[in-house]
Design an enzyme around this catalytic site. Structure first.
Site, PDB file in Angstrom:
ATOM      1  N   ASN A 277     -49.692 121.976 -49.911  1.00 50.84           N
ATOM      2  CA  ASN A 277     -51.149 122.190 -49.889  1.00 50.84           C
ATOM      3  C   ASN A 277     -51.859 121.659 -51.138  1.00 50.84           C
ATOM      4  O   ASN A 277     -53.065 121.445 -51.131  1.00 50.84           O
ATOM      5  CB  ASN A 277     -51.510 123.673 -49.684  1.00 50.84           C
ATOM      6  CG  ASN A 277     -51.298 124.149 -48.259  1.00 50.84           C
ATOM      7  OD1 ASN A 277     -51.045 125.328 -48.020  1.00 50.84           O
ATOM      8  ND2 ASN A 277     -51.391 123.246 -47.285  1.00 50.84           N
TER       9      ASN A 277
ATOM     10  N   ASP B 150     -52.507 129.486 -39.425  1.00 55.18           N
ATOM     11  CA  ASP B 150     -53.000 128.113 -39.316  1.00 55.18           C
ATOM     12  C   ASP B 150     -54.286 128.065 -38.478  1.00 55.18           C
ATOM     13  O   ASP B 150     -54.490 128.896 -37.603  1.00 55.18           O
ATOM     14  CB  ASP B 150     -51.904 127.255 -38.662  1.00 55.18           C
ATOM     15  CG  ASP B 150     -52.119 125.776 -38.909  1.00 55.18           C
ATOM     16  OD1 ASP B 150     -53.058 125.407 -39.647  1.00 55.18           O
ATOM     17  OD2 ASP B 150     -51.342 124.980 -38.358  1.00 55.18           O
TER      18      ASP B 150
HETATM   19  C1  FPP Z   1     -54.209 126.731 -42.586  1.00 57.90           C
HETATM   20  O1  FPP Z   1     -55.455 126.393 -42.114  1.00 57.90           O
HETATM   21  C2  FPP Z   1     -54.269 127.680 -43.649  1.00 57.90           C
HETATM   22  C3  FPP Z   1     -53.962 127.434 -44.945  1.00 57.90           C
HETATM   23  C4  FPP Z   1     -53.624 126.142 -45.523  1.00 57.90           C
HETATM   24  C5  FPP Z   1     -53.948 128.490 -45.906  1.00 57.90           C
HETATM   25  C6  FPP Z   1     -53.977 129.870 -45.347  1.00 57.90           C
HETATM   26  C7  FPP Z   1     -54.827 130.583 -46.226  1.00 57.90           C
HETATM   27  C8  FPP Z   1     -55.614 131.608 -45.949  1.00 57.90           C
HETATM   28  C9  FPP Z   1     -55.671 132.386 -44.706  1.00 57.90           C
HETATM   29  C10 FPP Z   1     -56.532 132.024 -47.005  1.00 57.90           C
HETATM   30  C11 FPP Z   1     -55.891 132.190 -48.317  1.00 57.90           C
HETATM   31  C12 FPP Z   1     -55.039 133.392 -48.357  1.00 57.90           C
HETATM   32  C13 FPP Z   1     -55.123 134.248 -49.344  1.00 57.90           C
HETATM   33  C14 FPP Z   1     -54.269 135.469 -49.377  1.00 57.90           C
HETATM   34  C15 FPP Z   1     -56.097 134.038 -50.402  1.00 57.90           C
HETATM   35  P1  FPP Z   1     -55.800 124.857 -42.093  1.00 57.90           P
HETATM   36  O2  FPP Z   1     -56.745 124.595 -43.204  1.00 57.90           O
HETATM   37  O3  FPP Z   1     -54.540 124.063 -42.118  1.00 57.90           O
HETATM   38  O4  FPP Z   1     -56.519 124.717 -40.731  1.00 57.90           O
HETATM   39  P2  FPP Z   1     -56.591 123.396 -39.849  1.00 57.90           P
HETATM   40  O5  FPP Z   1     -55.176 123.032 -39.494  1.00 57.90           O
HETATM   41  O6  FPP Z   1     -57.398 123.821 -38.698  1.00 57.90           O
HETATM   42  O7  FPP Z   1     -57.268 122.363 -40.700  1.00 57.90           O
END
Ligand code: FPP
Length: 252
Positions: A68, A20
């Site tokens: 998501n 995250d």
């Molecule tokens: C959370 O960050 C992360 C996600 C919703 C997805 C995690 C995905 C990756 C690390 C990349 C995709 C993975 C692969 C294997 C292609 P957030 O966007 O919720 O961050 P925030 O809470 O700071 O907005």
């Protein structure tokens, strides 16, 4: 799972991570959110190496939750593109490092080409057993459990309902080939499990760190393992029972 030689006092076979904080990482740098996800993917590659070096055979990461899909269309599209990129860029590398790729979640709902690509990589790595990377894609624990109950129901008659136990039910979960996670890490300071491995994590130690996912390095992983090692896992028993060093009824 063979013996692992990591420095932990307790067996540590499976680390699961809620990656995250990509969005906030990008925002802090004045970049678009997708750049945060891009950095997140690169970091996953590095952490996979660290996990391997620490001789932890299983790594599972929350890459895309069923919730998501509610994100802005552009971001969802960008995440799918990044997944394609990850597969394209690292397949050879995964094979070379003998990493078996698995997916949990309803990944068939992903774009067709991505599904094909995922299946090709899973197939190409299916004979490896030492290192295991599992991507949770279109995954949520509640969705998984409902699917498991439906599949289980299809196979059950009245007699088998009577004998239904956790062992049997868990054989219908997406994680049927994985040991339960010993340690669940969530980055970026949020202290929730957000529908990730809720049943499998029943006895997991849970570690929350304020570090944003793209900044989460091997040293942070080692800190999480130190935390894990300092905990006494009792599996519902007393400290005295555990310290008698009788066999562990849950993990052995
Ligand atoms: C959370 O960050 C992360 C996600 C919703 C997805 C995690 C995905 C990756 C690390 C990349 C995709 C993975 C692969 C294997 C292609 P957030 O966007 O919720 O961050 P925030 O809470 O700071 O907005």
């Amino acid at each position: 799972v063979g013996k692992n030689q990591n420095s932990s006092k307790k067996p540590l076979a499976h680390v699961a991570i809620i990656m995250d904080g990509n969005g906030r990482w990008a925002k802090q740098k004045g970049l678009p959110r997708i750049q945060g996800h891009r950095a997140g993917v690169e970091n996953l590659r590095k952490i996979l190496d660290a996990v391997k070096e620490l001789k932890i055979p299983y790594l599972t990461v929350y890459s895309f939750s069923t919730e998501n899909w509610l994100r802005p269309k552009e971001e969802v599209k960008g995440l799918m593109k990044l997944l394609d990129l990850f597969l394209k860029k690292y397949t050879k590398d995964l094979i070379k490092s003998k990493v078996r790729l698995r997916v949990i979640g309803d990944y068939n709902k992903l774009p067709n080409l991505t599904v094909k690509h995922l299946e090709a990589v899973m197939d190409a790595t299916k004979d490896f057993s030492e290192n295991n990377l599992t991507l949770a894609l279109n995954y949520s624990a509640r969705h998984e459990v409902i699917g498991a109950i439906k599949r289980c129901y299809d196979e059950m008659d009245k007699e088998s309902v009577e004998s239904l136990d956790w062992n049997r039910l868990s054989s219908f979960l997406d994680t049927k080939d994985l040991p339960d996670p010993d340690l669940i890490i969530r980055t970026s300071g949020e202290c929730r499990l957000s529908n990730f491995l809720l049943l499998q994590g029943a006895y997991a130690e849970i570690y929350f760190t304020p570090v944003l996912w793209p900044d989460f390095k091997k040293e942070h992983l080692e800190k999480a393992i130190e935390f894990y090692n300092a905990r006494e896992r009792r599996f519902g028993m007393t400290s005295e029972q555990i310290n008698k060093e009788t066999h562990n009824p849950v993990i052995s």
